[in-house]
Enzyme design. Sequence first.
Site, PDB file in Angstrom:
ATOM      1  N   HIS A  34     -10.907 -29.627  -1.573  1.00 18.68           N
ATOM      2  CA  HIS A  34     -11.879 -28.548  -1.372  1.00 18.68           C
ATOM      3  C   HIS A  34     -13.215 -28.982  -1.989  1.00 18.68           C
ATOM      4  CE1 HIS A  34     -11.061 -27.735  -5.563  1.00 18.68           C
ATOM      5  NE2 HIS A  34      -9.776 -27.513  -5.288  1.00 18.68           N
ATOM      6  N   HIS A  37     -13.248 -30.840  -5.343  1.00 20.92           N
ATOM      7  CA  HIS A  37     -12.954 -32.281  -5.328  1.00 20.92           C
ATOM      8  C   HIS A  37     -14.164 -33.073  -4.834  1.00 20.92           C
ATOM      9  CE1 HIS A  37      -8.751 -30.619  -4.686  1.00 20.92           C
ATOM     10  NE2 HIS A  37      -8.582 -31.388  -5.723  1.00 20.92           N
ATOM     11  N   GLN A  61       4.764 -34.584 -13.126  1.00 23.01           N
ATOM     12  CA  GLN A  61       4.112 -33.479 -13.817  1.00 23.01           C
ATOM     13  C   GLN A  61       4.614 -32.112 -13.358  1.00 23.01           C
ATOM     14  OE1 GLN A  61       0.156 -34.830 -12.238  1.00 23.01           O
ATOM     15  NE2 GLN A  61      -0.326 -32.660 -12.177  1.00 23.01           N
ATOM     16  N   SER A 185      -9.320 -23.969  -6.017  1.00 23.73           N
ATOM     17  CA  SER A 185      -8.076 -24.664  -6.373  1.00 23.73           C
ATOM     18  C   SER A 185      -7.270 -24.824  -5.095  1.00 23.73           C
ATOM     19  CB  SER A 185      -7.283 -23.809  -7.369  1.00 23.73           C
ATOM     20  OG  SER A 185      -5.936 -24.242  -7.419  1.00 23.73           O
ATOM     21  N   SER A 186      -6.582 -25.965  -4.984  1.00 18.38           N
ATOM     22  CA  SER A 186      -5.741 -26.161  -3.803  1.00 18.38           C
ATOM     23  C   SER A 186      -4.676 -25.062  -3.729  1.00 18.38           C
ATOM     24  CB  SER A 186      -5.065 -27.527  -3.859  1.00 18.38           C
ATOM     25  OG  SER A 186      -6.048 -28.530  -4.010  1.00 18.38           O
TER      26      SER A 186
HETATM   27  O1  PAF Z   1      -5.647 -32.322 -11.488  1.00 18.72           O
HETATM   28  C1  PAF Z   1      -4.900 -32.901 -10.675  1.00 18.72           C
HETATM   29  O2  PAF Z   1      -5.053 -32.771  -9.460  1.00 18.72           O
HETATM   30  C2  PAF Z   1      -3.762 -33.751 -11.202  1.00 18.72           C
HETATM   31  O3  PAF Z   1      -3.236 -33.214 -12.383  1.00 18.72           O
HETATM   32  C3  PAF Z   1      -4.138 -35.224 -11.389  1.00 18.72           C
HETATM   33  C4  PAF Z   1      -5.222 -35.399 -12.444  1.00 18.72           C
HETATM   34  C5  PAF Z   1      -4.601 -35.822 -10.076  1.00 18.72           C
HETATM   35  C6  PAF Z   1      -2.916 -36.020 -11.878  1.00 18.72           C
HETATM   36  O4  PAF Z   1      -1.857 -35.941 -10.961  1.00 18.72           O
END
Ligand code: PAF
Length: 278
Positions: A34, A37, A61, A185-186
């Site tokens: 979006h 980014h 994550q 935010s996505s």
């Molecule tokens: O913020 C994000 O989109 C993610 O946490 C990142 C920094 C690309 C790491 O996977």
Amino acid sequence: MLVIRDAAALRAATQGWKNQGERIALVPTMGYLHAGHLALVARARELAPRVIATIFVNPTQFAPHEDLGRYPRDEAGDIAKLEAAGCDLLFAPDVATVYPPGFATRITMAGPAEGLEGTHRPQMFGGVALVCTRLFGLCAADVAVFGEKDWQQVMVVRQVARDLALPLTIETVPTIRAEDGLALSSRNAYLDAEARQRATVLHAALQHAATRLRAGAGAEEACSEAEARLSEAGFRQVDYVALRRAEDFAQMARLEAPGRLLGAAWLGQVRLIDNILV
Ligand code: PAF
């Protein structure tokens, strides 16, 4: 724009640039791009002659119950946006390229990874530290650019870069918001029309709490008021509203130094986070 998926081709491209003395700025993302980014890509272009964006939905994550499997994806759309933004190379690896068979390193984070997101998503920052360190190396980045929307993530990535003496600098870009204040935010894609309207209260509640703090209110009082506002506005659960010192992420009982006011709350099954400078 080059679109590269394997590490050897990536190395060939980055080595060619380095041989010509060109610095590389990296924008790590999980895709579904979006305007937030694209602001990171624009900043990266100011920082270095070569810009690499990565799209990788990083499994380390996410906890098993989280949204890894349904995280929104639109690679064709992302490629068009990155091309238009002047990105030189997209690195879009699969899981086996980032974490090849036999990959055995894990990162445990303390310091700024503790509390807030670290409490509610305990697996998150170890995974972010791991993937960022790996991507920094794979992409031979001289500078990496992150959004302030994930402020605690920024603090964590800076800490890792410092602690491991990684040969790059970390730059940040202020949060891009919709006209009504909602941070882009996505994950906003998960919101239905009604939830999308209610979502604006998160930023409004943080702003109101910031005003109270500036007027001398204690952090506990201002943050509890913001939490109550969120509950009244229909947020199902408020994970936290909290004040931290901007410089080192330490807790502050009142606004005695520049701070960050951070919040995380659930609208139905959608978890939103935001933060503002105060
Ligand atoms: O913020 C994000 O989109 C993610 O946490 C990142 C920094 C690309 C790491 O996977």
